[in-house]
Enzyme design. Structure first.
Site, PDB file in Angstrom:
ATOM      1  N   PHE A  98       0.862  -1.180   0.000  1.00 52.92           N
ATOM      2  CA  PHE A  98       0.000   0.000   0.000  1.00 52.92           C
ATOM      3  C   PHE A  98       0.896   1.226   0.000  1.00 52.92           C
ATOM      4  O   PHE A  98       1.597   1.495   0.980  1.00 52.92           O
ATOM      5  CB  PHE A  98      -0.843  -0.048   1.279  1.00 52.92           C
ATOM      6  CG  PHE A  98      -1.885   1.027   1.436  1.00 52.92           C
ATOM      7  CD1 PHE A  98      -3.167   0.851   0.923  1.00 52.92           C
ATOM      8  CD2 PHE A  98      -1.604   2.189   2.137  1.00 52.92           C
ATOM      9  CE1 PHE A  98      -4.142   1.824   1.112  1.00 52.92           C
ATOM     10  CE2 PHE A  98      -2.580   3.171   2.327  1.00 52.92           C
ATOM     11  CZ  PHE A  98      -3.852   2.980   1.806  1.00 52.92           C
TER      12      PHE A  98
ATOM     13  N   TRP B 164       8.933   4.014   2.488  1.00 53.94           N
ATOM     14  CA  TRP B 164       8.556   3.296   3.709  1.00 53.94           C
ATOM     15  C   TRP B 164       7.402   2.336   3.457  1.00 53.94           C
ATOM     16  O   TRP B 164       6.507   2.215   4.301  1.00 53.94           O
ATOM     17  CB  TRP B 164       8.172   4.260   4.846  1.00 53.94           C
ATOM     18  CG  TRP B 164       9.240   5.194   5.242  1.00 53.94           C
ATOM     19  CD1 TRP B 164       9.280   6.534   4.998  1.00 53.94           C
ATOM     20  CD2 TRP B 164      10.437   4.884   5.980  1.00 53.94           C
ATOM     21  NE1 TRP B 164      10.424   7.068   5.523  1.00 53.94           N
ATOM     22  CE2 TRP B 164      11.159   6.076   6.144  1.00 53.94           C
ATOM     23  CE3 TRP B 164      10.959   3.691   6.513  1.00 53.94           C
ATOM     24  CZ2 TRP B 164      12.381   6.131   6.811  1.00 53.94           C
ATOM     25  CZ3 TRP B 164      12.173   3.752   7.181  1.00 53.94           C
ATOM     26  CH2 TRP B 164      12.861   4.963   7.316  1.00 53.94           C
TER      27      TRP B 164
ATOM     28  N   LEU C   3      -6.567   3.211   6.117  1.00 51.96           N
ATOM     29  CA  LEU C   3      -5.730   3.389   7.310  1.00 51.96           C
ATOM     30  C   LEU C   3      -6.548   3.166   8.567  1.00 51.96           C
ATOM     31  O   LEU C   3      -6.064   2.613   9.554  1.00 51.96           O
ATOM     32  CB  LEU C   3      -5.118   4.793   7.321  1.00 51.96           C
ATOM     33  CG  LEU C   3      -4.080   5.034   6.217  1.00 51.96           C
ATOM     34  CD1 LEU C   3      -3.664   6.499   6.199  1.00 51.96           C
ATOM     35  CD2 LEU C   3      -2.859   4.151   6.403  1.00 51.96           C
ATOM     36  N   ASN C   4      -7.810   3.573   8.545  1.00 50.64           N
ATOM     37  CA  ASN C   4      -8.656   3.373   9.707  1.00 50.64           C
ATOM     38  C   ASN C   4      -8.789   1.889  10.045  1.00 50.64           C
ATOM     39  O   ASN C   4      -8.792   1.499  11.215  1.00 50.64           O
ATOM     40  CB  ASN C   4     -10.026   3.995   9.431  1.00 50.64           C
ATOM     41  CG  ASN C   4     -10.732   4.376  10.689  1.00 50.64           C
ATOM     42  OD1 ASN C   4     -10.155   5.024  11.557  1.00 50.64           O
ATOM     43  ND2 ASN C   4     -11.973   3.954  10.808  1.00 50.64           N
TER      44      ASN C   4
ATOM     45  N   ARG D  42      -5.362   0.731  11.482  1.00 49.90           N
ATOM     46  CA  ARG D  42      -5.158   1.262  12.845  1.00 49.90           C
ATOM     47  C   ARG D  42      -5.946   0.459  13.862  1.00 49.90           C
ATOM     48  O   ARG D  42      -5.532   0.326  15.005  1.00 49.90           O
ATOM     49  CB  ARG D  42      -5.615   2.727  12.891  1.00 49.90           C
ATOM     50  CG  ARG D  42      -4.688   3.639  12.151  1.00 49.90           C
ATOM     51  CD  ARG D  42      -5.342   4.967  11.859  1.00 49.90           C
ATOM     52  NE  ARG D  42      -4.409   5.781  11.088  1.00 49.90           N
ATOM     53  CZ  ARG D  42      -4.763   6.876  10.415  1.00 49.90           C
ATOM     54  NH1 ARG D  42      -6.022   7.289  10.428  1.00 49.90           N
ATOM     55  NH2 ARG D  42      -3.857   7.547   9.752  1.00 49.90           N
TER      56      ARG D  42
ATOM     57  N   GLU E  55       0.986   4.841  10.454  1.00 52.28           N
ATOM     58  CA  GLU E  55      -0.487   4.819  10.536  1.00 52.28           C
ATOM     59  C   GLU E  55      -1.026   6.010  11.327  1.00 52.28           C
ATOM     60  O   GLU E  55      -1.948   5.878  12.119  1.00 52.28           O
ATOM     61  CB  GLU E  55      -0.956   3.518  11.194  1.00 52.28           C
ATOM     62  CG  GLU E  55      -0.500   2.287  10.456  1.00 52.28           C
ATOM     63  CD  GLU E  55      -1.454   1.889   9.347  1.00 52.28           C
ATOM     64  OE1 GLU E  55      -2.488   2.557   9.194  1.00 52.28           O
ATOM     65  OE2 GLU E  55      -1.135   0.942   8.641  1.00 52.28           O
TER      66      GLU E  55
END
Ligand code: FAD
Length: 389
Positions: free
Chosen positions: A134, A167, A244-245, A248, A368
């Site tokens: 991602f 990254w 991302l939610n 996380r 994140e």
């Protein structure tokens, strides 16, 4: 009556559904058989048998575990969280492996992809036959992804992508990259087979954290893709932020496992090592630390469970996730740092898990959404005032 179990002080697992406990036990057994004996070596060498791990995690049903259809297991959010917790009790890098595959790459295709993209990628990704990554972060765009420079332009019916992502977990081993890029129409997501000419992934070396995880720079040099490579509907940061939610959420559960592993190592060590003629665990100063650790581990576990229940009830707000990510990573880091001191010199060795976890958690604090970004989200949630810029 007897004392609470030192390994599950608030008896949190007693309230889990049978399915959740079955998943917990399956992941623990796999960790014991396949992961725990190797993780220190993977960490030290920075090499990971990615294809083998993908197959193993796939056969356990962990990849895209909480997604429906396309060969995914479709479990509850709590079950997925428990799996993350048990994996991260081994190493945050291994939980990252599963998070990136399931919550970032697969979730993005599942939520935003065309039916054709879903059919092409998801079943293979669920079994671990295909790996995804991602790509959102860039060398000059981290907390502020809206400033990304990667661009996708139309050329006839095609898209041509150029830019650099930085990254990117599993970038060197991925078969497919979900790449976010600026277009004339706002930010859009693209499904990029990594074999496409112009795509290269270079390993990020010299990491002192999350070493049992592969990290890459992605270079997109005029990568030409068909029109069908773009996610059809979603525009703007809403696309990547929704993914991302999800990831996380796995983190706020996962770090409870890292914290628990550090606490257990400190408890076991201080009970078995003596100085001044008695076990370290018998000194008041050590007991102060053990009491702090057991409180932090259980408090973080409770926060994770409550957030998991909100997610399963369809009542989860992204600020609940910010709360959990900030609170639980902070707890886990404090546990790891305290536990490190309790093992004395052995605490700095890879022979014990604590400093490995401690170093990993520095990455988890940053990726994140950094701890500061989540603090700003919570600040905005309670005040109504945005302080991001
Ligand atoms: P910056 O955004 O430059 O921040 C530096 C510091 O400044 C932080 O403390 C930050 O909180 C603070 N700061 C920034 N803005 C503000 C502000 N407005 N107010 C107050 N403080 C501020 N990204 C991906 O896209 N995919 C991946 O798979 C992925 N995997 C990763 C794996 C590892 C091992 C690591 C370390 C990172 C990974 N990331 C990945 C990148 C990660 O998400 C970013 O590092 C993160 O978003 C922070 O961006 P940055 O490093 O550029 O820091």
């Amino acid at each position: 009556s007897s004392n609470p179990d030192p390994h599950d002080f608030l008896d949190l697992d007693a309230g889990l559904a049978e399915e959740d406990r079955a998943i917990r036990d399956a992941v623990r057994a796999y960790a014991k058989d396949q992961l725990l004996d190797h993780v220190a070596e993977w960490y030290e060498t920075g090499a990971l048998p990615a294809a083998e791990l993908a197959k193993g995690f796939g056969s356990l049903g962990l990849l895209g575990m909480h997604l429906e259809g396309y060969g995914c297991a479709g479990t509850s959010a709590v079950a997925y969280g428990i799996a993350c917790r048990e994996l991260e009790a081994v190493d945050s890098g291994l939980r990252s492996f599963v998070s990136v595959q399931g919550s970032l790459a697969m979730y993005a295709i599942h939520r935003w992809g065309s039916e054709e993209q879903r059919q092409e990628w998801l079943p293979r990704m669920a079994t671990g036959d295909a790996l995804g990554c991602f790509g959102l972060t860039e060398p000059d765009a981290g907390s502020d992804p809206g400033s990304m420079r990667t661009r996708a332009v139309r050329d006839g019916g095609d898209w041509v992508l150029s830019g650099t992502k930085m990254w990117i977990t599993n970038g060197t081993v991925a078969d497919v990259a979900v790449v976010w890029a600026q277009t004339d129409d706002g930010i859009r997501g693209f499904v990029v087979p990594t074999s496409t000419p112009g795509f290269t992934a270079n390993e990020v070396k010299h990491k002192l954290s999350l070493r049992a995880s592969l990290t890459a720079e992605l270079v997109l040099d005029g990568v030409r893709l068909p029109s069908s490579a773009a996610f059809p509907e979603v525009r703007g940061l809403r696309g990547p932020l929704s993914c991302l939610n999800e990831a996380r959420y796995g983190i706020l559960f996962g770090v409870v496992g890292a914290a628990r592993a550090c606490y257990e190592a400190a408890l076991e060590y201080t009970l078995s090592r003596s100085q001044f003629g008695k076990p370290l665990a018998g000194f008041q100063l050590t007991q102060r630390k053990l009491a702090d650790l057991v409180v932090e581990v259980n408090r973080a576990g409770l926060v994770a469970l409550q957030i998991g229940r909100l997610k399963d009830a369809g009542a989860l707000h992204h600020n609940h996730v910010s709360f959990g990510k900030m609170a639980n990573v902070r707890s886990a880091l404090s546990v790891a740092r305290e536990a490190r001191s309790m093992l004395g010199a052995n605490g700095i060795s890879l022979e014990y898990p604590v400093m490995r976890h401690m170093a990993n958690l520095e990455t988890v604090l940053t990726y994140e959404g950094t701890e500061e970004m989540h603090a700003l989200s919570l600040g905005q949630a309670v005040t109504g005032l945005a302080a991001f810029r």
